[in-house]
Design a protein around this motif. Structure first.
Motif, PDB file in Angstrom:
ATOM      1  N   UNK A 127       0.810  -1.210   0.000  1.00  0.00           N
ATOM      2  CA  UNK A 127       0.000   0.000   0.000  1.00  0.00           C
ATOM      3  C   UNK A 127       0.840   1.254   0.000  1.00  0.00           C
ATOM      4  N   UNK A 128       1.927   1.237   0.752  1.00  0.00           N
ATOM      5  CA  UNK A 128       2.827   2.392   0.804  1.00  0.00           C
ATOM      6  C   UNK A 128       3.522   2.570  -0.542  1.00  0.00           C
ATOM      7  N   UNK A 129       3.982   1.466  -1.122  1.00  0.00           N
ATOM      8  CA  UNK A 129       4.641   1.531  -2.429  1.00  0.00           C
ATOM      9  C   UNK A 129       3.687   2.057  -3.500  1.00  0.00           C
ATOM     10  N   UNK A 130       2.411   1.648  -3.409  1.00  0.00           N
ATOM     11  CA  UNK A 130       1.420   2.100  -4.391  1.00  0.00           C
ATOM     12  C   UNK A 130       1.195   3.602  -4.291  1.00  0.00           C
ATOM     13  N   UNK A 131       1.198   4.126  -3.065  1.00  0.00           N
ATOM     14  CA  UNK A 131       1.008   5.566  -2.897  1.00  0.00           C
ATOM     15  C   UNK A 131       2.187   6.334  -3.476  1.00  0.00           C
ATOM     16  N   UNK A 132       3.394   5.819  -3.268  1.00  0.00           N
ATOM     17  CA  UNK A 132       4.572   6.457  -3.849  1.00  0.00           C
ATOM     18  C   UNK A 132       4.511   6.422  -5.376  1.00  0.00           C
ATOM     19  N   UNK A 133       4.014   5.312  -5.921  1.00  0.00           N
ATOM     20  CA  UNK A 133       3.945   5.168  -7.378  1.00  0.00           C
ATOM     21  C   UNK A 133       3.042   6.231  -7.995  1.00  0.00           C
ATOM     22  N   UNK A 134       2.004   6.631  -7.270  1.00  0.00           N
ATOM     23  CA  UNK A 134       1.101   7.673  -7.773  1.00  0.00           C
ATOM     24  C   UNK A 134       1.827   9.006  -7.939  1.00  0.00           C
ATOM     25  N   UNK A 135       2.924   9.184  -7.211  1.00  0.00           N
ATOM     26  CA  UNK A 135       3.713  10.417  -7.294  1.00  0.00           C
ATOM     27  C   UNK A 135       4.958  10.243  -8.161  1.00  0.00           C
ATOM     28  N   UNK A 136       5.041   9.101  -8.843  1.00  0.00           N
ATOM     29  CA  UNK A 136       6.173   8.858  -9.724  1.00  0.00           C
ATOM     30  C   UNK A 136       7.422   8.374  -9.025  1.00  0.00           C
ATOM     31  N   UNK A 137       7.285   7.910  -7.775  1.00  0.00           N
ATOM     32  CA  UNK A 137       8.431   7.397  -7.024  1.00  0.00           C
ATOM     33  C   UNK A 137       8.285   5.898  -6.825  1.00  0.00           C
ATOM     34  N   UNK A 138       9.403   5.218  -6.640  1.00  0.00           N
ATOM     35  CA  UNK A 138       9.391   3.765  -6.486  1.00  0.00           C
ATOM     36  C   UNK A 138      10.617   3.323  -5.697  1.00  0.00           C
ATOM     37  N   UNK A 139      10.605   2.059  -5.278  1.00  0.00           N
ATOM     38  CA  UNK A 139      11.778   1.490  -4.640  1.00  0.00           C
ATOM     39  C   UNK A 139      12.957   1.538  -5.595  1.00  0.00           C
ATOM     40  N   UNK A 140      14.098   1.940  -5.111  1.00  0.00           N
ATOM     41  CA  UNK A 140      15.290   1.986  -5.951  1.00  0.00           C
ATOM     42  C   UNK A 140      15.773   0.561  -6.203  1.00  0.00           C
ATOM     43  N   UNK A 141      15.830   0.191  -7.472  1.00  0.00           N
ATOM     44  CA  UNK A 141      16.248  -1.164  -7.843  1.00  0.00           C
ATOM     45  C   UNK A 141      17.769  -1.264  -7.766  1.00  0.00           C
ATOM     46  N   UNK A 142      18.224  -2.331  -7.144  1.00  0.00           N
ATOM     47  CA  UNK A 142      19.668  -2.548  -7.029  1.00  0.00           C
ATOM     48  C   UNK A 142      20.150  -3.403  -8.196  1.00  0.00           C
ATOM     49  N   UNK A 143      20.852  -2.803  -9.134  1.00  0.00           N
ATOM     50  CA  UNK A 143      21.440  -3.522 -10.268  1.00  0.00           C
ATOM     51  C   UNK A 143      22.867  -3.911  -9.911  1.00  0.00           C
ATOM     52  N   UNK A 144      22.965  -5.041  -9.261  1.00  0.00           N
ATOM     53  CA  UNK A 144      24.202  -5.506  -8.643  1.00  0.00           C
ATOM     54  C   UNK A 144      25.383  -5.563  -9.618  1.00  0.00           C
ATOM     55  N   UNK A 145      25.147  -6.117 -10.813  1.00  0.00           N
ATOM     56  CA  UNK A 145      26.245  -6.298 -11.761  1.00  0.00           C
ATOM     57  C   UNK A 145      26.811  -4.955 -12.217  1.00  0.00           C
ATOM     58  N   UNK A 146      25.934  -3.997 -12.472  1.00  0.00           N
ATOM     59  CA  UNK A 146      26.405  -2.692 -12.902  1.00  0.00           C
ATOM     60  C   UNK A 146      27.172  -1.989 -11.779  1.00  0.00           C
ATOM     61  N   UNK A 147      26.721  -2.173 -10.547  1.00  0.00           N
ATOM     62  CA  UNK A 147      27.447  -1.597  -9.408  1.00  0.00           C
ATOM     63  C   UNK A 147      28.838  -2.205  -9.300  1.00  0.00           C
ATOM     64  N   UNK A 148      28.921  -3.520  -9.526  1.00  0.00           N
ATOM     65  CA  UNK A 148      30.217  -4.203  -9.480  1.00  0.00           C
ATOM     66  C   UNK A 148      31.141  -3.672 -10.573  1.00  0.00           C
ATOM     67  N   UNK A 149      30.590  -3.362 -11.757  1.00  0.00           N
ATOM     68  CA  UNK A 149      31.403  -2.802 -12.840  1.00  0.00           C
ATOM     69  C   UNK A 149      31.972  -1.439 -12.452  1.00  0.00           C
ATOM     70  N   UNK A 150      31.236  -0.727 -11.597  1.00  0.00           N
ATOM     71  CA  UNK A 150      31.718   0.571 -11.118  1.00  0.00           C
ATOM     72  C   UNK A 150      32.720   0.422  -9.976  1.00  0.00           C
ATOM     73  N   UNK A 151      32.961  -0.823  -9.545  1.00  0.00           N
ATOM     74  CA  UNK A 151      33.910  -1.080  -8.472  1.00  0.00           C
ATOM     75  C   UNK A 151      33.348  -0.890  -7.085  1.00  0.00           C
ATOM     76  N   UNK A 152      32.012  -0.968  -6.955  1.00  0.00           N
ATOM     77  CA  UNK A 152      31.362  -0.735  -5.669  1.00  0.00           C
ATOM     78  C   UNK A 152      30.692  -2.010  -5.181  1.00  0.00           C
ATOM     79  N   UNK A 153      30.964  -2.369  -3.938  1.00  0.00           N
ATOM     80  CA  UNK A 153      30.342  -3.528  -3.300  1.00  0.00           C
ATOM     81  C   UNK A 153      29.038  -3.094  -2.634  1.00  0.00           C
TER      82      UNK A 153
END
Length: 354
Positions: free
Chosen positions: A274-300
Motif C-alpha cells: 500500500x505504501x509503495x502504491x502511494x509512492x507510485x502515484x507520485x512517480x516514485x518507487x523502490x530503488x532497484x539494485x542492479x548488482x552487476x552494474x554496481x560491481x562494474x563501477x567497483x562498488x560492493x
C-alpha cells in the motif's frame, strides 16, 4: 568445553571517528542514531539551500542557509524537552509565519559572531551537542542544474519544478561560483575520520553540492577511512525518477572521481504494498539494485534492513542504520578474528576468542 570469550566494552567517548557528508532530513535522521554509538561525530553540511525559511533569511540577512545545519544540531543536541520544543517551534502568523525559532536563533548568533562557522560552533555549545556540525563552506553559493535537453536553472529550490517541466534527467549540477573553498575544519574532519559516510539524502541537492566544494573530494580520496555511501530507499520525485542504485553511484562519481567510495549500503527491509502504491502515484518507487552494474563501477553492495515506514513515509530507521554502519566499521576496519558485536546502552562490546 568451549572457552569463555573475554569482552572489551567500548564507551561512546572512545567510539570511531565518523564524518558524515550531506544535508536534508536524511542526514539529521542518521545522526540521531549514530550519537547512540559514538561521541566522535562530525557532520559536514551543504549550504546550497535557497528555499523555505532558510531562503528568506539568506536573502534578507545575507547569511548562509541555516535550515540543514540547524536540523543536524537538533539531532545531536542534549537539551531539556522544553528547549527541543522551542527549537522546533514555527511561527504561524505575521511576517515570521513559517519561520522556525531555531533558524532565528542561529541567525542572531550569526549577527554577533565574526563568521557563520563561529555562530554554528556557539549554538553547538548552547545545545551541548554530541560531536560537531560544520558548514562545508562559508561562501555564498547557488546551485545550478543542467538537464539532458540542454535546459538549465539556478537555485536549489527551483530544480524540482524545472525537472518536472523539462521531463528529462539532470545531466549535472554545479556551484556558482565554482569550486568555493571548503571550511578548513570540514577538510580536517574528513582527513581524521575512521569512517566517512555520504548520504542518505537528495542526490543532486543534498549530497553532490558538498563534493563540488574545493578540497572536499581531495580529502576523501586521501583518507584511509572506510568510505560508505548510504543509498536512498525510494527514488525522489523531481530529482531521481527511474534511477537505479548504479545510477546514483555513477552520478556521484561523475561529480567527483571514479572510485570515491567502494561500499554502498542499501535497504533489504520490505516496504508494504500500500505504501509503495502511494509512492507510485507520485512517480516514485523502490530503488532497484542492479548488482552487476554496481560491481562494474567497483562498488560492493551491502544489503541490510535499515528502512521503516513512519506516518506512511519510507524513512531510514535511525537506530537500525546507525547500528549497521557501526557494524560495518567494526567488521571492515577492526578485523579481529572471530568478532561478535553486542550494542547496548552507551557502549558497544567486542568479544574475542581466547
Amino acid at each position: 568445553m568451549k572457552k569463555q570469550r573475554p569482552s572489551y566494552r567500548m564507551p561512546r567517548a572512545h567510539g570511531p571517528r565518523v564524518t558524515v557528508i550531506g544535508g536534508g532530513h536524511g542526514l539529521s535522521n542518521m545522526l540521531r542514531g549514530l550519537k547512540q554509538y559514538t561521541e566522535n561525530l562530525s557532520a559536514v553540511v551543504t549550504v546550497a539551500d535557497d528555499g523555505g525559511g532558510s531562503g528568506v533569511l539568506r536573502q534578507d540577512l545575507g547569511m548562509p542557509p541555516p535550515g540543514d545545519i540547524r536540523n543536524c544540531m537538533e539531532a545531536l543536541a542534549n537539551t531539556e524537552p522544553v528547549m527541543r520544543e522551542l527549537l522546533h517551534y514555527r511561527f504561524t502568523e505575521g511576517s515570521l509565519a513559517g519561520q522556525s525559532f531555531g533558524n532565528l536563533f542561529l541567525a542572531a548568533l550569526n549577527g554577533i559572531s565574526p563568521s557563520f562557522d563561529v555562530a554554528v560552533s556557539r549554538m553547538s555549545e548552547v545545545l551541548a551537542i554530541t560531536g560537531r556540525v560544520l558548514p562545508v563552506t562559508t561562501a555564498d553559493v547557488q546551485l545550478e542544474a543542467e538537464f539532458e535537453n540542454g535546459a538549465s536553472v539556478v537555485g536549489e529550490s527551483k530544480i524540482f519544478y524545472c525537472k518536472k517541466r523539462e521531463d528529462c534527467r539532470i545531466r549535472q549540477v554545479r556551484l556558482i561560483p565554482e569550486h568555493p573553498q571548503a571550511l578548513p575544519a570540514a577538510v580536517a574532519a574528513i582527513r581524521d575520520a575512521d569512517m566517512i559516510v555520504l548520504g542518505p539524502g537528495s542526490l543532486y541537492t543534498s549530497i553532490i553540492p558538498n563534493l563540488l566544494v574545493g578540497g572536499i573530494v581531495e580529502a576523501i580520496q586521501s583518507s584511509d577511512a572506510l568510505k560508505v555511501y548510504v543509498c536512498n530507499v525510494m527514488t525522489q520525485e523531481g530529482e531521481t525518477e527511474g534511477y537505479t542504485v548504479s545510477d546514483h553511484i555513477s552520478a556521484l562519481f561523475k561529480h567527483s572521481v571514479p572510485g570515491l567510495f567502494d561500499l554502498c549500503l542499501t535497504n533489504s527491509s520490505p516496504i508494504p504494498k500500500g505504501v509503495a502504491a502511494r509512492y507510485a502515484q507520485e512517480g516514485a518507487e523502490l530503488i532497484r539494485c542492479d548488482w552487476e552494474q554496481c560491481a562494474r563501477l567497483g562498488v560492493e553492495i551491502v544489503n541490510r534492513p535499515v528502512a521503516t515506514v513512519e506516518n506512511g513515509f519510507v524513512r531510514h530507521h535511525p537506530g537500525h542504520l546507525a547500528r549497521e554502519l557501526i557494524l560495518l566499521h567494526a567488521e571492515r576496519s577492526v578485523r579481529i578474528a572471530g568478532d561478535s558485536f553486542d550494542f547496548r546502552d552507551d557502549t558497544y562490546r567486542v568479544e574475542e576468542d581466547s
